[in-house]
Design a protein around this motif. Structure first.
Motif, PDB file in Angstrom:
ATOM      1  N   PRO A  16       0.828  -1.224   0.000  1.00 49.49           N
ATOM      2  CA  PRO A  16       0.000   0.000   0.000  1.00 49.49           C
ATOM      3  C   PRO A  16       0.853   1.261   0.000  1.00 49.49           C
ATOM      4  N   ALA A  17       0.277   2.330  -0.484  1.00 48.68           N
ATOM      5  CA  ALA A  17       0.978   3.616  -0.488  1.00 48.68           C
ATOM      6  C   ALA A  17       1.352   4.032   0.926  1.00 48.68           C
ATOM      7  N   THR A  18       2.500   4.625   1.050  1.00 46.84           N
ATOM      8  CA  THR A  18       2.974   5.135   2.334  1.00 46.84           C
ATOM      9  C   THR A  18       2.902   6.658   2.321  1.00 46.84           C
ATOM     10  N   PRO A  19       2.981   7.319   3.488  1.00 46.17           N
ATOM     11  CA  PRO A  19       2.940   8.783   3.510  1.00 46.17           C
ATOM     12  C   PRO A  19       3.984   9.386   2.574  1.00 46.17           C
ATOM     13  N   GLY A  20       3.562  10.321   1.765  1.00 44.91           N
ATOM     14  CA  GLY A  20       4.451  10.945   0.792  1.00 44.91           C
ATOM     15  C   GLY A  20       4.308  10.400  -0.609  1.00 44.91           C
ATOM     16  N   ASP A  21       3.753   9.186  -0.734  1.00 41.76           N
ATOM     17  CA  ASP A  21       3.508   8.639  -2.070  1.00 41.76           C
ATOM     18  C   ASP A  21       2.349   9.382  -2.731  1.00 41.76           C
ATOM     19  N   ARG A  22       2.438   9.557  -4.024  1.00 37.52           N
ATOM     20  CA  ARG A  22       1.385  10.240  -4.778  1.00 37.52           C
ATOM     21  C   ARG A  22       0.409   9.209  -5.352  1.00 37.52           C
ATOM     22  N   ARG A  23      -0.867   9.521  -5.245  1.00 31.13           N
ATOM     23  CA  ARG A  23      -1.876   8.651  -5.825  1.00 31.13           C
ATOM     24  C   ARG A  23      -2.932   9.501  -6.515  1.00 31.13           C
ATOM     25  N   SER A  24      -3.670   8.867  -7.424  1.00 29.60           N
ATOM     26  CA  SER A  24      -4.668   9.544  -8.250  1.00 29.60           C
ATOM     27  C   SER A  24      -6.065   9.132  -7.818  1.00 29.60           C
ATOM     28  N   PRO A  25      -7.102   9.686  -8.454  1.00 29.69           N
ATOM     29  CA  PRO A  25      -8.457   9.182  -8.202  1.00 29.69           C
ATOM     30  C   PRO A  25      -8.768   7.895  -8.972  1.00 29.69           C
ATOM     31  N   CYS A  26      -7.767   7.325  -9.667  1.00 31.36           N
ATOM     32  CA  CYS A  26      -7.987   6.178 -10.540  1.00 31.36           C
ATOM     33  C   CYS A  26      -7.480   4.891  -9.900  1.00 31.36           C
TER      34      CYS A  26
END
Length: 252
Positions: A16-26
């Motif tokens: 899973p994404a960790t703090p600071g990782d960028r993610r989209s609405p997709c």
């Protein structure tokens, strides 16, 4: 779509994404980042890297993958590179009435975190045993758009219909339905689901456009009659190719 189980390659475990990782609405792109097909930090993704990842995992044709990747990078990127969170910029590709993300509510960027209440509402449209059909996905879009104070503009309404169509093409099983467990993992956990395999046949531009038209037709019929239950009659309603930019915001 094969019904055989998906076994994630050892080189691409789900993290899973960790703090600071960028993610989209997709969810489609977030899953690629969470499995390492795209940079796990979601930053500085090159055009060719994006095209190759989408082709490898989701079996899109080169033309469709390139069209979607170019749309995202030209509208939201810079120097032919893209940070995933840039796809959340409101009313470029992203739009209100996302299936599992809250509306922008006047902010420059929409939320990229999954909204638990919207996720629960979305999953409630799936039959517990049979899963979700293309018709069900169109009904969800109608439900979400009906909650807006102002209707989506023409282009973003088309994008929303195309997103639902592409979701169905990517996730459906042989019976034409998507199991609730697959929807939960893809939309809710943003991972490549268990009991899933990528489409056997390449999904091309014509496939995506045809199903986007079908979703739009269903939605148009539902808007005309709230009592409509069966599949709509065929029509010549057309959907702009702009609607095929969907994988870059494909949960919306």
């Amino acid at each position: 779509m094969s019904t055989s189980n998906w076994t994630c390659p050892p080189a691409h475990p789900f993290i899973p994404a960790t703090p600071g990782d960028r993610r989209s609405p997709c969810p489609a792109l977030n899953a690629l980042a969470n499995h390492g097909y795209l940079p796990r930090n979601g930053q500085n993704i090159g055009l060719w890297h994006l095209i190759r990842a989408v082709q490898e995992v989701y079996n899109l044709s080169f033309i469709l993958a390139a069209l979607l990747a170019l749309a995202g990078i030209l509208l939201c990127g810079r120097a032919f590179h893209l940070d995933l969170d840039a796809l959340a910029i409101h009313n470029k590709i992203e739009h209100d009435a996302s299936l599992v993300h809250a509306n922008a509510l006047g902010q420059q960027r929409a939320p990229t975190e999954v909204d638990p209440k919207l996720l629960k509402s979305f999953l409630s449209h799936a039959d517990p045993r049979r899963g979700m059909s293309l018709y069900d996905l169109a009904q969800v879009r109608i439900s979400r758009e009906a909650q807006l104070a102002r209707p989506l503009d023409f282009i973003h309404s088309q994008i929303g219909a195309g997103e639902a169509a592409l979701c169905w093409l990517l996730l459906k099983q042989d019976n034409g339905r998507i199991p609730s467990s697959i929807l939960l993992q893809w939309y809710g956990e943003e991972r490549l689901p268990d009991n899933w395999a990528r489409p056997h046949h390449i999904i091309g531009l014509l496939n995506a456009r045809t199903k986007a038209v079908e979703v739009a037709n269903i939605m148009r019929s539902l808007k005309k009659s709230s009592t409509c239950r069966g599949p709509p009659s065929s029509s010549n309603f057309d959907v702009s190719l702009l609607g095929l930019r969907t994988i870059l915001n494909c949960d919306s």
